[in-house]
Design an enzyme around this catalytic site. Structure first.
Site, PDB file in Angstrom:
ATOM      1  N   CYS A  71      34.896  22.775  19.628  1.00 31.57           N
ATOM      2  CA  CYS A  71      33.504  22.664  19.177  1.00 31.57           C
ATOM      3  C   CYS A  71      32.829  24.019  19.020  1.00 31.57           C
ATOM      4  CB  CYS A  71      32.717  21.784  20.143  1.00 31.57           C
ATOM      5  SG  CYS A  71      32.864  22.275  21.877  1.00 31.57           S
ATOM      6  N   ARG A 108      28.302  26.755  30.754  1.00 29.05           N
ATOM      7  CA  ARG A 108      27.732  25.400  30.713  1.00 29.05           C
ATOM      8  C   ARG A 108      26.277  25.473  31.166  1.00 29.05           C
ATOM      9  NH1 ARG A 108      30.249  21.712  28.076  1.00 29.05           N
ATOM     10  NH2 ARG A 108      32.129  21.772  29.374  1.00 29.05           N
ATOM     11  N   HIS A 124      25.264  22.671  21.330  1.00 28.00           N
ATOM     12  CA  HIS A 124      25.674  23.960  21.885  1.00 28.00           C
ATOM     13  C   HIS A 124      24.938  25.096  21.183  1.00 28.00           C
ATOM     14  CE1 HIS A 124      28.603  21.838  24.057  1.00 28.00           C
ATOM     15  NE2 HIS A 124      29.716  22.218  23.471  1.00 28.00           N
ATOM     16  N   VAL A 132      32.868  10.718  21.264  1.00 28.93           N
ATOM     17  CA  VAL A 132      33.211  11.112  19.902  1.00 28.93           C
ATOM     18  C   VAL A 132      33.586   9.897  19.076  1.00 28.93           C
ATOM     19  CG1 VAL A 132      34.773  12.504  18.479  1.00 28.93           C
ATOM     20  CG2 VAL A 132      33.897  13.428  20.635  1.00 28.93           C
TER      21      VAL A 132
END
Length: 331
Positions: free
Chosen positions: A128, A233, A240, A12
């Site tokens: 997120c 996952r 995503h 990040v």
């Protein structure tokens, strides 16, 4: 304008650098901070080499206007007073402060005004999966109040940071070469597999990742909305995906929803099943918006609507959202 990045060497932190490089923010000085492992590393920003400083309890943040932090919840909790004591606004990407009453939890497309009331000098960046979902939900909320949401997530290796992505690459290589795959970051082998387990399990057998989607959505949207999530996952490198079922107070037709998504800030409508056009991580990775498609009536609920959304977890799901908070405060 003096800005600091804490956790500059992480996935990040590196995305912070890339995004700030291209945004029209005047930055007179950029400071980079990291752990003992990354201190001394050098990164180029707008033509200048900047050396990562060791994060310490001192006065290094004096004169810093904003600090973008992404070094983990433990580091954020330990250093927040050091970072904010001279008036720096800390925009934190960890889960450390998200649900504390005196810390705003902000997605600019939804509740940018909340960022103006940060009594502790901390603004929290949501999880997120929550970020991309509420960007889409807010579009429908403006049409009719949302009562309930059921969501299944398909979360890429990038959600586990640089180590998660590296492990997926390593496992694919090992399996092709006939070796036993290395498992360190995930509970099981991720390559050629899906794992219905992200974060630790709570007493009710939901994971913390799933509970974040319930609690954070309510705080961000200032709503009594109820969210039931299953977080999975998947062996995707980056971006995503989410399959979302929404129940609203009045029926919303797919046509009305498409028109609203097409006009919405931060959203790209990609919904043409006849031509096999729908969002996928393969094409979304590296981009800023939340992509929405597969919009249709819910066959099990007269007031229901279902859709599919995809967004880059490292950009909108983390670094970009924090930078957008910064930009909203500057404006």
């Amino acid at each position: 304008m003096k800005i600091a990045i804490v956790g500059a060497s992480g996935a990040v932190g590196q995305e912070f650098l890339k995004i700030l490089e291209t945004r029209p923010i005047q930055i007179d000085e950029l400071l980079l901070f990291g752990s003992e492992r990354s201190a001394g590393s050098t990164y180029k920003f707008r033509g200048k080499d900047i050396t990562v400083k060791l994060l310490q309890h001192n006065d290094d943040f004096k004169g810093v206007d904003f600090a973008l932090t992404s070094a983990g919840g433990g580091t954020s909790k330990e250093y927040w007073q050091t970072i904010t004591k001279h008036g720096t606004i800390m925009i934190d990407n960890s889960s450390a402060f998200r649900m504390e009453e005196d810390v705003p939890l902000v997605v600019p497309e939804v509740n940018a005004a909340d960022a103006r009331n940060a009594p502790r000098g901390i603004i929290a960046n949501p999880n997120c999966t929550t970020i991309q979902m509420v960007v889409a939900l807010q579009v429908l909320e403006r049409l009719s109040h949302i009562r309930r949401v059921h969501v299944s997530t398909y979360q890429s290796a990038s959600g586990a940071g640089a180590q998660g992505m590296a492990e997926l690459v390593e496992q694919n290589r090992e399996l092709v070469e006939g070796q036993e795959p290395t498992v360190r970051k995930f509970a099981y082998q991720l390559a050629y597999n899906v794992i219905p387990h992200i974060d630790v399990f709570a007493d009710d057998d939901y994971t913390k990742e799933e509970l974040k989607m319930f609690n954070e959505t309510r705080k961000i949207m200032h709503s009594d909305i109820r969210v039931s999530a299953t977080c999975v996952r998947v062996p995707v490198m980056r971006a995503h995906s989410e399959s979302v079922w929404v129940e609203t107070e009045r029926p919303i037709s797919p046509e009305e929803a498409r028109e609203a998504f097409a006009r919405a800030e931060g959203v790209v409508l990609c919904d043409n099943p006849a031509e096999q056009k729908y969002p996928m991580p393969l094409f979304v990775a590296g981009n800023d918006p939340v992509y929405v498609g597969r919009i249709r009536k819910d066959l099990a609920n007269d007031n229901g609507l279902t859709f599919w959304c995809v967004s880059d977890q490292i950009r909108k799901g983390a670094a970009l959202n924090a930078v957008q908070i910064l930009e909203s405060l500057i404006q």
